[in-house]
Design a protein around this motif. Structure first.
Motif, PDB file in Angstrom:
ATOM      1  N   ARG A   1     -20.380  77.497  12.845  1.00 42.56           N
ATOM      2  CA  ARG A   1     -19.403  76.770  11.948  1.00 42.56           C
ATOM      3  C   ARG A   1     -17.960  77.185  11.933  1.00 42.56           C
ATOM      4  O   ARG A   1     -16.983  76.337  12.052  1.00 42.56           O
ATOM      5  CB  ARG A   1     -19.777  76.718  10.873  1.00 42.56           C
ATOM      6  CG  ARG A   1     -21.025  75.167  10.691  1.00 42.56           C
ATOM      7  CD  ARG A   1     -21.244  75.068   9.322  1.00 42.56           C
ATOM      8  NE  ARG A   1     -22.545  75.503   9.059  1.00 42.56           N
ATOM      9  CZ  ARG A   1     -23.119  76.148   8.151  1.00 42.56           C
ATOM     10  NH1 ARG A   1     -22.557  76.989   7.426  1.00 42.56           N
ATOM     11  NH2 ARG A   1     -24.554  76.534   8.207  1.00 42.56           N
ATOM     12  N   ASN A   2     -17.830  78.614  11.915  1.00 44.46           N
ATOM     13  CA  ASN A   2     -16.282  79.173  11.892  1.00 44.46           C
ATOM     14  C   ASN A   2     -15.797  78.805  13.210  1.00 44.46           C
ATOM     15  O   ASN A   2     -14.562  78.607  13.182  1.00 44.46           O
ATOM     16  CB  ASN A   2     -16.588  80.784  11.586  1.00 44.46           C
ATOM     17  CG  ASN A   2     -16.653  81.052  10.289  1.00 44.46           C
ATOM     18  OD1 ASN A   2     -16.742  79.842   9.178  1.00 44.46           O
ATOM     19  ND2 ASN A   2     -17.487  82.063   9.836  1.00 44.46           N
ATOM     20  N   ALA A   3     -16.423  78.951  14.295  1.00 48.18           N
ATOM     21  CA  ALA A   3     -15.764  78.673  15.592  1.00 48.18           C
ATOM     22  C   ALA A   3     -15.556  77.510  15.935  1.00 48.18           C
ATOM     23  O   ALA A   3     -14.301  77.004  16.295  1.00 48.18           O
ATOM     24  CB  ALA A   3     -16.818  79.132  16.767  1.00 48.18           C
ATOM     25  N   GLU A   4     -16.107  76.279  15.354  1.00 43.76           N
ATOM     26  CA  GLU A   4     -16.022  75.080  15.435  1.00 43.76           C
ATOM     27  C   GLU A   4     -14.554  74.539  14.595  1.00 43.76           C
ATOM     28  O   GLU A   4     -13.675  73.946  14.910  1.00 43.76           O
ATOM     29  CB  GLU A   4     -17.180  74.262  14.895  1.00 43.76           C
ATOM     30  CG  GLU A   4     -18.287  74.023  16.095  1.00 43.76           C
ATOM     31  CD  GLU A   4     -19.436  73.135  15.260  1.00 43.76           C
ATOM     32  OE1 GLU A   4     -19.069  72.146  14.668  1.00 43.76           O
ATOM     33  OE2 GLU A   4     -20.628  73.410  15.771  1.00 43.76           O
ATOM     34  N   GLU A   5     -14.527  75.237  13.534  1.00 51.59           N
ATOM     35  CA  GLU A   5     -13.463  74.958  12.416  1.00 51.59           C
ATOM     36  C   GLU A   5     -12.215  75.546  13.056  1.00 51.59           C
ATOM     37  O   GLU A   5     -11.311  75.035  13.148  1.00 51.59           O
ATOM     38  CB  GLU A   5     -13.826  75.644  11.191  1.00 51.59           C
ATOM     39  CG  GLU A   5     -12.785  75.574  10.039  1.00 51.59           C
ATOM     40  CD  GLU A   5     -13.052  76.149   8.803  1.00 51.59           C
ATOM     41  OE1 GLU A   5     -12.206  76.213   8.064  1.00 51.59           O
ATOM     42  OE2 GLU A   5     -14.122  76.674   8.687  1.00 51.59           O
ATOM     43  N   ILE A   6     -12.370  76.891  13.633  1.00 52.26           N
ATOM     44  CA  ILE A   6     -11.129  77.318  14.147  1.00 52.26           C
ATOM     45  C   ILE A   6     -10.639  76.302  15.432  1.00 52.26           C
ATOM     46  O   ILE A   6      -9.463  76.270  15.580  1.00 52.26           O
ATOM     47  CB  ILE A   6     -11.408  78.767  14.941  1.00 52.26           C
ATOM     48  CG1 ILE A   6     -11.460  79.580  13.666  1.00 52.26           C
ATOM     49  CG2 ILE A   6     -10.406  79.122  15.819  1.00 52.26           C
ATOM     50  CD1 ILE A   6     -11.942  81.155  13.959  1.00 52.26           C
TER      51      ILE A   6
ATOM     52  N   GLU B   1      -1.359  69.326  17.932  1.00 50.47           N
ATOM     53  CA  GLU B   1      -1.124  67.749  17.800  1.00 50.47           C
ATOM     54  C   GLU B   1      -0.034  67.801  16.779  1.00 50.47           C
ATOM     55  O   GLU B   1       1.102  66.976  17.155  1.00 50.47           O
ATOM     56  CB  GLU B   1      -2.418  67.120  17.278  1.00 50.47           C
ATOM     57  CG  GLU B   1      -3.312  66.817  18.547  1.00 50.47           C
ATOM     58  CD  GLU B   1      -4.499  66.174  18.033  1.00 50.47           C
ATOM     59  OE1 GLU B   1      -4.526  65.872  16.678  1.00 50.47           O
ATOM     60  OE2 GLU B   1      -5.571  65.882  18.820  1.00 50.47           O
ATOM     61  N   ILE B   2      -0.031  68.549  15.988  1.00 50.91           N
ATOM     62  CA  ILE B   2       1.096  68.563  14.787  1.00 50.91           C
ATOM     63  C   ILE B   2       2.372  68.884  15.224  1.00 50.91           C
ATOM     64  O   ILE B   2       3.599  68.234  15.130  1.00 50.91           O
ATOM     65  CB  ILE B   2       0.691  69.027  13.466  1.00 50.91           C
ATOM     66  CG1 ILE B   2      -0.519  68.437  12.606  1.00 50.91           C
ATOM     67  CG2 ILE B   2       1.867  69.589  12.597  1.00 50.91           C
ATOM     68  CD1 ILE B   2      -0.936  69.354  11.400  1.00 50.91           C
ATOM     69  N   GLN B   3       2.424  70.028  16.156  1.00 54.34           N
ATOM     70  CA  GLN B   3       3.530  70.740  16.861  1.00 54.34           C
ATOM     71  C   GLN B   3       4.054  69.433  17.758  1.00 54.34           C
ATOM     72  O   GLN B   3       5.421  69.160  17.853  1.00 54.34           O
ATOM     73  CB  GLN B   3       3.292  71.546  17.525  1.00 54.34           C
ATOM     74  CG  GLN B   3       3.103  72.941  16.472  1.00 54.34           C
ATOM     75  CD  GLN B   3       2.475  74.093  17.313  1.00 54.34           C
ATOM     76  OE1 GLN B   3       1.753  74.114  18.264  1.00 54.34           O
ATOM     77  NE2 GLN B   3       2.713  75.472  16.502  1.00 54.34           N
ATOM     78  N   SER B   4       3.094  68.747  18.567  1.00 52.03           N
ATOM     79  CA  SER B   4       3.538  67.750  19.365  1.00 52.03           C
ATOM     80  C   SER B   4       4.208  66.527  18.470  1.00 52.03           C
ATOM     81  O   SER B   4       5.300  66.041  19.006  1.00 52.03           O
ATOM     82  CB  SER B   4       2.386  67.199  20.075  1.00 52.03           C
ATOM     83  OG  SER B   4       2.695  66.096  21.002  1.00 52.03           O
ATOM     84  N   ASP B   5       3.684  66.136  17.375  1.00 55.27           N
ATOM     85  CA  ASP B   5       4.199  65.146  16.813  1.00 55.27           C
ATOM     86  C   ASP B   5       5.573  65.380  16.097  1.00 55.27           C
ATOM     87  O   ASP B   5       6.378  64.703  15.963  1.00 55.27           O
ATOM     88  CB  ASP B   5       3.297  64.848  15.513  1.00 55.27           C
ATOM     89  CG  ASP B   5       1.960  64.031  16.050  1.00 55.27           C
ATOM     90  OD1 ASP B   5       1.921  63.549  17.002  1.00 55.27           O
ATOM     91  OD2 ASP B   5       0.806  64.224  15.101  1.00 55.27           O
ATOM     92  N   LEU B   6       5.641  66.833  15.793  1.00 55.47           N
ATOM     93  CA  LEU B   6       7.013  67.300  15.440  1.00 55.47           C
ATOM     94  C   LEU B   6       8.336  67.112  16.314  1.00 55.47           C
ATOM     95  O   LEU B   6       9.099  66.675  15.958  1.00 55.47           O
ATOM     96  CB  LEU B   6       6.981  68.639  14.681  1.00 55.47           C
ATOM     97  CG  LEU B   6       6.282  68.803  13.402  1.00 55.47           C
ATOM     98  CD1 LEU B   6       6.003  70.027  12.914  1.00 55.47           C
ATOM     99  CD2 LEU B   6       7.080  67.968  12.242  1.00 55.47           C
TER     100      LEU B   6
ATOM    101  N   THR C   1      -6.526  72.513  17.592  1.00 51.69           N
ATOM    102  CA  THR C   1      -6.154  71.160  18.012  1.00 51.69           C
ATOM    103  C   THR C   1      -5.160  70.533  17.101  1.00 51.69           C
ATOM    104  O   THR C   1      -4.463  70.029  17.516  1.00 51.69           O
ATOM    105  CB  THR C   1      -7.459  70.511  18.386  1.00 51.69           C
ATOM    106  OG1 THR C   1      -8.513  71.426  19.309  1.00 51.69           O
ATOM    107  CG2 THR C   1      -7.254  69.151  19.164  1.00 51.69           C
ATOM    108  N   ALA C   2      -5.710  70.690  15.879  1.00 57.40           N
ATOM    109  CA  ALA C   2      -4.721  69.861  14.778  1.00 57.40           C
ATOM    110  C   ALA C   2      -3.491  70.612  14.971  1.00 57.40           C
ATOM    111  O   ALA C   2      -2.536  69.689  14.708  1.00 57.40           O
ATOM    112  CB  ALA C   2      -5.542  69.994  13.556  1.00 57.40           C
ATOM    113  N   LEU C   3      -3.152  72.004  14.965  1.00 55.97           N
ATOM    114  CA  LEU C   3      -1.880  72.430  14.897  1.00 55.97           C
ATOM    115  C   LEU C   3      -1.089  71.979  16.106  1.00 55.97           C
ATOM    116  O   LEU C   3      -0.064  71.734  16.010  1.00 55.97           O
ATOM    117  CB  LEU C   3      -2.021  73.791  14.930  1.00 55.97           C
ATOM    118  CG  LEU C   3      -0.880  74.948  15.108  1.00 55.97           C
ATOM    119  CD1 LEU C   3      -0.126  74.486  13.791  1.00 55.97           C
ATOM    120  CD2 LEU C   3      -1.413  76.235  14.920  1.00 55.97           C
TER     121      LEU C   3
END
Length: 98
Positions: A41-46, A55-60, A51-53
């Motif tokens: 679960r920790n590996a999946e969360e990371i 995508e957010i950097q791309s959005d910024l 991925t979210a980070l």
């Protein structure tokens, strides 16, 4: 029959020890399984957070580009409005602002 019961009574510490070993083994297996699940679960969360980070950097980056483009559009519109309000003749240099 009494001999058999007495024999069992004398062997009871051995039976208790075997039962304890079995119980400890089962509990250890459950603990190991839970640890493995937590690691997974920790590996999946990371992975999800990474991925979210990205995508957010791309959005910024897209937002910064859009803000700069809109600021340039506002400057162009201000220039065209100023030109129209002044009543001056049309210049070819204004074509880039339309």
């Amino acid at each position: 029959m009494k001999k058999r019961l007495l024999g069992l009574w004398h062997d009871s510490p051995r039976y208790v020890a075997e039962i304890l070993v079995i119980m400890v083994s089962i509990l250890a297996a459950f603990a190991l399984d839970n640890w493995k699940d937590n690691q997974s679960r920790n590996a999946e969360e990371i992975a999800v957070l990474t991925t979210a980070l990205r995508e957010i950097q791309s959005d910024l980056s897209d937002i910064d580009f859009n803000v700069a483009w809109h600021e340039q559009a506002i400057r162009s519109l201000d220039l065209v409005i100023t030109q129209l309000e002044s009543g001056a003749a049309y210049h070819d240099s204004l074509a880039a602002h339309f």
